[in-house]
Design a protein around this motif. Sequence first.
Motif, PDB file in Angstrom:
ATOM      1  N   THR A  31       4.749  -0.535  -4.741  1.00 43.07           N
ATOM      2  CA  THR A  31       5.464  -0.347  -3.695  1.00 43.07           C
ATOM      3  C   THR A  31       4.833   1.069  -2.711  1.00 43.07           C
ATOM      4  N   LEU A  81       3.069   1.211   0.973  1.00 37.59           N
ATOM      5  CA  LEU A  81       2.602   2.206   1.964  1.00 37.59           C
ATOM      6  C   LEU A  81       0.800   1.996   2.103  1.00 37.59           C
ATOM      7  N   THR A 130       5.985  -3.496   6.354  1.00 37.89           N
ATOM      8  CA  THR A 130       7.304  -2.163   6.798  1.00 37.89           C
ATOM      9  C   THR A 130       8.541  -3.344   5.399  1.00 37.89           C
ATOM     10  N   VAL A 159       7.689  -3.293   1.789  1.00 43.44           N
ATOM     11  CA  VAL A 159       8.248  -1.993   1.255  1.00 43.44           C
ATOM     12  C   VAL A 159       9.759  -2.143   1.095  1.00 43.44           C
ATOM     13  N   ARG A 198      11.620  -1.736  -2.469  1.00 45.27           N
ATOM     14  CA  ARG A 198      12.192  -0.831  -3.171  1.00 45.27           C
ATOM     15  C   ARG A 198      14.156  -0.726  -3.252  1.00 45.27           C
TER      16      ARG A 198
END
Length: 426
Positions: A234, A238, A406, A409, A413
């Motif tokens: 992750t 980013l 995004t 990610v 998460r």
Amino acid sequence: MNRPSFSIPSVSRETALVVGLVGGAEFVNHTYLVLFPPILGILAAEFDVSLAMLGVAMGVQGFTNALFQLPFGYLSDNYDRRIALGLSLALSTGSVFLVAFAPTFEVLLLGQALLGIGIAGHHPTHFPLLADATPEHLRARAFSVRGFLGSLGFAAPPVFFAATLSLPGVTWRRAVALIGLFGAVYAAVTMATFRRYVGPGVTAPEPERGGPDESVPLRESVRRELRAIVASPTILALAVLALVASTASWGLTTYAVVLLRDGYGLALDAANLTLSAMFAVGAGMVLVGGDLSDRFSPGPLIVGSYAAVVLFVGLLATLAIPATVAVGSLLVVGGIRSLAGPARSKLADRLSTRADLGRNFALITVGTMTGSALAPPLFGALISRAGLRTAFSLIAGISVAAVLVTLFVLYRRDASGSAAGAAETE
């Protein structure tokens, strides 16, 4: 109906000091980053070199900046963060003086290389200091204060050079030296304040990190850091997000004036004024982004910000809208893209353990610096060969990639959180 409040929350003196001092260091850092652009013509005449060679010098600064992000991240995570911050400020400020008094272009080039190394230490120390000094519910606002002051740092050198070089007897060397003197005074005050008023709970490595193991060879320490990076998909995502977002952002910033002048027929002064207004709007929206990121989840804010960039840049790429609408669209993009900055930092903070903040933000900054280095030559060549419409369509396309990264990610998460929750219930 309750209206959102943007009041300044009450914080401790230590928190206020850290946020203010780190923000001021970012202001200084950004003034150093853009020393050359306002005086490129003067430097070309002084050292009898082409603008292309000065571009190489600026590229060297970007290269060393990216190269030393992870070493400074290691220093920040394993040793006293005051050491990392002080070393960064001292090296970058000393390099400004080297630039100011460089007798030859080769020395100027060396000054730029050392300046990049010094500046590299800021992000890996700034974010851990802010994270440890502020409670989680205020952290994005702390990040946004730093971002706001950094934006002012970008805007300061052109105004400063315009004011000082018009004075009798003031040369570019003296002007640059004055900037270095300001940075030196600020560095001394900052380090003295940190030493006296900021405790080890903010400046020391996290207890779980345990500090560096002196018995482990340097090569093995490097391998451990690299394995830890690979084991954090992750954070790597980013970093990719920072890369694509920075590429799109710097492509737009670098060639916005060209777009308005050659694509929409605006005069040069009006196009430059629009670019300045973009930075001004962006600086204000950084603060709004920090407030929103603390009030709501940062993920949707990032997605919405980049999706809006896609829409407005795509509109600009048509070259078919009125010039006034193009100017308004650029101002909107200047604001909405700034919303994502504090949100992305807040998301990175949430995805990090306390012991890897320096390394993670260093890795993300590598992505940012790489994008800023790639964008100008990439889009410059594309504009020359394929035209403005193609180049700005690609910027919009890269912004689509930012939305997709995004979403990846956020998916990772949520998947990790669900797995961790399932493991705790077994």
